[in-house]
Scaffold this motif. Structure first.
Motif, PDB file in Angstrom:
ATOM      1  N   VAL A  83       8.507  -3.820   7.529  1.00 35.53           N
ATOM      2  CA  VAL A  83       7.045  -3.765   7.560  1.00 35.53           C
ATOM      3  C   VAL A  83       6.624  -2.303   7.374  1.00 35.53           C
ATOM      4  O   VAL A  83       7.228  -1.401   7.953  1.00 35.53           O
ATOM      5  N   LEU A  84       5.594  -2.114   6.570  1.00 37.52           N
ATOM      6  CA  LEU A  84       5.040  -0.772   6.375  1.00 37.52           C
ATOM      7  C   LEU A  84       3.665  -0.711   7.026  1.00 37.52           C
ATOM      8  O   LEU A  84       2.834  -1.596   6.779  1.00 37.52           O
ATOM      9  N   LEU A  85       3.435   0.290   7.848  1.00 37.19           N
ATOM     10  CA  LEU A  85       2.126   0.472   8.471  1.00 37.19           C
ATOM     11  C   LEU A  85       1.523   1.735   7.849  1.00 37.19           C
ATOM     12  O   LEU A  85       2.040   2.835   8.073  1.00 37.19           O
ATOM     13  N   LEU A  86       0.475   1.572   7.069  1.00 39.35           N
ATOM     14  CA  LEU A  86      -0.077   2.709   6.323  1.00 39.35           C
ATOM     15  C   LEU A  86      -1.449   3.079   6.868  1.00 39.35           C
ATOM     16  O   LEU A  86      -2.378   2.256   6.854  1.00 39.35           O
ATOM     17  N   ASP A  87      -1.566   4.293   7.332  1.00 36.52           N
ATOM     18  CA  ASP A  87      -2.824   4.765   7.912  1.00 36.52           C
ATOM     19  C   ASP A  87      -3.560   5.613   6.876  1.00 36.52           C
ATOM     20  O   ASP A  87      -3.234   6.779   6.682  1.00 36.52           O
ATOM     21  N   GLU A  88      -4.525   5.000   6.207  1.00 35.92           N
ATOM     22  CA  GLU A  88      -5.308   5.678   5.169  1.00 35.92           C
ATOM     23  C   GLU A  88      -4.396   6.429   4.202  1.00 35.92           C
ATOM     24  O   GLU A  88      -4.491   7.652   4.064  1.00 35.92           O
ATOM     25  N   PRO A  89      -3.504   5.722   3.516  1.00 38.60           N
ATOM     26  CA  PRO A  89      -2.500   6.412   2.717  1.00 38.60           C
ATOM     27  C   PRO A  89      -3.066   7.164   1.521  1.00 38.60           C
ATOM     28  O   PRO A  89      -2.417   8.064   0.997  1.00 38.60           O
ATOM     29  N   ASP A  90      -4.270   6.797   1.078  1.00 36.68           N
ATOM     30  CA  ASP A  90      -4.794   7.465  -0.116  1.00 36.68           C
ATOM     31  C   ASP A  90      -6.025   8.318   0.179  1.00 36.68           C
ATOM     32  O   ASP A  90      -6.766   8.688  -0.720  1.00 36.68           O
ATOM     33  N   ALA A  91      -6.225   8.648   1.454  1.00 38.78           N
ATOM     34  CA  ALA A  91      -7.435   9.388   1.833  1.00 38.78           C
ATOM     35  C   ALA A  91      -7.518  10.736   1.118  1.00 38.78           C
ATOM     36  O   ALA A  91      -8.599  11.206   0.802  1.00 38.78           O
ATOM     37  N   SER A  92      -6.350  11.360   0.854  1.00 40.69           N
ATOM     38  CA  SER A  92      -6.392  12.696   0.264  1.00 40.69           C
ATOM     39  C   SER A  92      -5.973  12.679  -1.211  1.00 40.69           C
ATOM     40  O   SER A  92      -5.621  13.706  -1.757  1.00 40.69           O
TER      41      SER A  92
END
Lengths: 225, 271
Positions: free
Chosen positions: A165-174
């Motif tokens: 499982v991948l947990l991505l926290d705003e992966p494309d914010a920057s």
């Protein structure tokens, strides 16, 4: 949803010290993620989206409730082992000093992966090309990377370690649009192979999401796509 | 020509103490004139120096005459506890339990190094000979306190500064030691560098304090040199072992049993 979910959370509570006493950030959250699903979690700023991901990764102190991975309860899995299977990519990913290759092979320097073989040089070159970083040599020092490159290398590092499982926290914010598209393509491929992704978004809605949830007031609810 | 004591030292009277105090008054006057606002601290420090050192002199004089092993050990205990309180004060936002860890680390190194020196090197006739044990313990515990305080302060500051990096490491499956190791290394460097620098500069840049004291007291410079070497080596050992012991006892206190770093907001009140 039928069968055993890939990742399940039941009655999860998390409390954080607020300005006026304890605040229940997660107040009895139930959640299930099937394999091959990309779940997008939205919610107002401060609603506990990051807290939710930290709780799923068992990276938050004082959380109560049940977590299970493919039917196996978290109690029976060492926290470090759990995190290799339910892998969080924090919102501000930090690379360690050294080269790109040092960072991509970092998971294999940890005790939890003792005895496992790290990816070879050729595999690293291919993996970098796969996220639009063909021009970044594995030997480049990380101090010479842009913010967008750091974000993609941090994601690649997590994915090379093959979690369930991948947990991505705003992966494309920057990231710019092109880099964000690379990230979306990469996570899409992960889902297509049967992995599960929980993605917290603020900046862009993910068109490839197969399930959407809203987190507010400490509770999570499914949204109709 | 002033009198010389049987030990070879030239005695100092009230007049000589007053002359030394005048120099501090000059420094205080400069501070006042330049608006540095240090004159009050300087005055308090001077008064404390007089009171504490005279009190120490009287205590030592009494202990040297009436020495018994419980008294000597009790005094060493007081020194260790006082030093641990200084560490606690300097460590700022240290987690609960730092005081106990400091006491353990300093008692371990202070007692071991002091009695090793007095028994094996100086070979005092009685193992608790206060004239040797107390000054040596003072130097060992005092220096080790400074090293431990520097290391502990840096440890918790560096862990906070690296919290994002540590979250990334923990998310990859790193254990507590794997997350904390760079901070432990930084902390121990901070704690040990002053001692190593001081050893490197001794005899070239400055004459060490104990050697100066012995020479002023009339000792042969070569004898004073040998004592000073012993003292510097034991201080280096005590500082190193004390700093390592305390940092290794303390770094885990900032993590949960599951290996999660306790960010601000999840911590118990500071020690």
């Amino acid at each position: 949803m039928s069968g055993t979910p890939l990742l399940a959370a039941r009655d999860v509570h998390a409390v954080r010290e607020g300005d006026h006493g304890p605040v229940a950030v997660l107040d009895g959250v139930d959640f299930a993620l099937a394999g091959g699903t990309l779940a997008e979690v939205v919610g107002p700023s401060g609603s506990g989206k990051t807290t939710f991901l930290l709780a799923l990764a068992r990276l938050l102190p004082g959380v109560t409730g049940e977590l299970a991975l493919e039917g196996a309860y978290a109690d029976g899995i060492a926290p470090q082992t759990w995190r290799t299977r339910v892998a969080l990519l924090p919102q501000r990913p930090a690379l360690v000093p050294g080269t790109v290759a040092d960072n991509l092979r970092l998971p294999w320097t940890l005790k939890v992966r003792h005895g496992e073989q790290p990816p070879a040089d050729d595999a690293l070159v291919d993996a970098l090309a796969g996220v639009g970083l063909a021009d970044v040599a594995p030997g480049r020092d990380v101090s010479r990377l842009s913010v967008g490159q750091i974000a993609r290398i941090a994601l690649l590092r997590v994915m090379l370690a093959r979690p369930r499982v991948l947990l991505l926290d705003e992966p494309d914010a920057s990231l710019d649009d092109a880099s964000a598209a690379e990230v979306a393509r990469l996570t899409g491929a992960f889902v297509a192979e049967g992995g599960g992704v929980v993605r917290v978004s603020h900046v862009r809605a993910d068109a490839t999401a197969t399930a959407r949830y809203r987190l507010a007031g400490g509770r999570i609810e499914a949204l109709h796509a | 020509m002033p009198d010389i004591t049987p030990g070879g030292a030239i005695p100092i009277g009230a007049w000589e103490l007053a002359i030394a105090t005048v120099f501090v008054l000059v420094a205080g006057g400069l501070s006042l004139r330049m608006g540095l606002r240090l004159e009050r601290d300087l005055a308090i420090a001077t008064v404390r120096t007089y009171l504490q050192l005279f009190a120490l002199g009287f205590v030592l004089r009494w202990v040297f005459v009436n020495q018994t092993w419980p008294i000597v050990l009790a005094l060493l205990g007081v020194m260790v506890v006082a030093a641990a309180r200084v560490v606690l004060k300097r460590a700022g936002n240290a987690p609960p339990g730092v005081f106990g860890s400091s006491v353990v680390a300093m008692a371990l190194t202070g007692f071991t190094v002091t009695f090793a020196v007095t028994a094996l090197i100086v070979r005092v006739p009685v193992w608790y000979e206060a004239r040797y044990v107390l000054p040596i313990a003072g130097m060992v515990i005092g220096n080790s306190m400074t090293g431990i305080a520097l290391a502990v302060e840096r440890l918790f500051a560096d862990l906070d500064a690296r919290s994002a990096e540590m979250l990334g490491l923990a998310a990859l499956g790193a254990g507590v030691w794997e997350c904390a190791r760079p901070s432990v290394r930084t902390a121990l460097t901070a704690g040990l560098v002053p001692t190593i620098n001081s050893m490197a500069a001794a005899g070239v840049v400055f004459i060490p304090g104990m050697m100066t004291g012995q020479i002023l007291a009339g000792a042969d410079p070569l004898e004073a040199t040998k004592y000073q070497i012993v003292v510097m080596l034991m201080i280096a050992a005590a500082t190193s072992i004390g700093a390592i012991a305390s940092v290794m006892l303390m770094y885990r206190k900032r993590f949960t049993e599951d290996g999660v770093y306790l960010e601000k907001g999840y911590r118990e009140p500071a020690a």
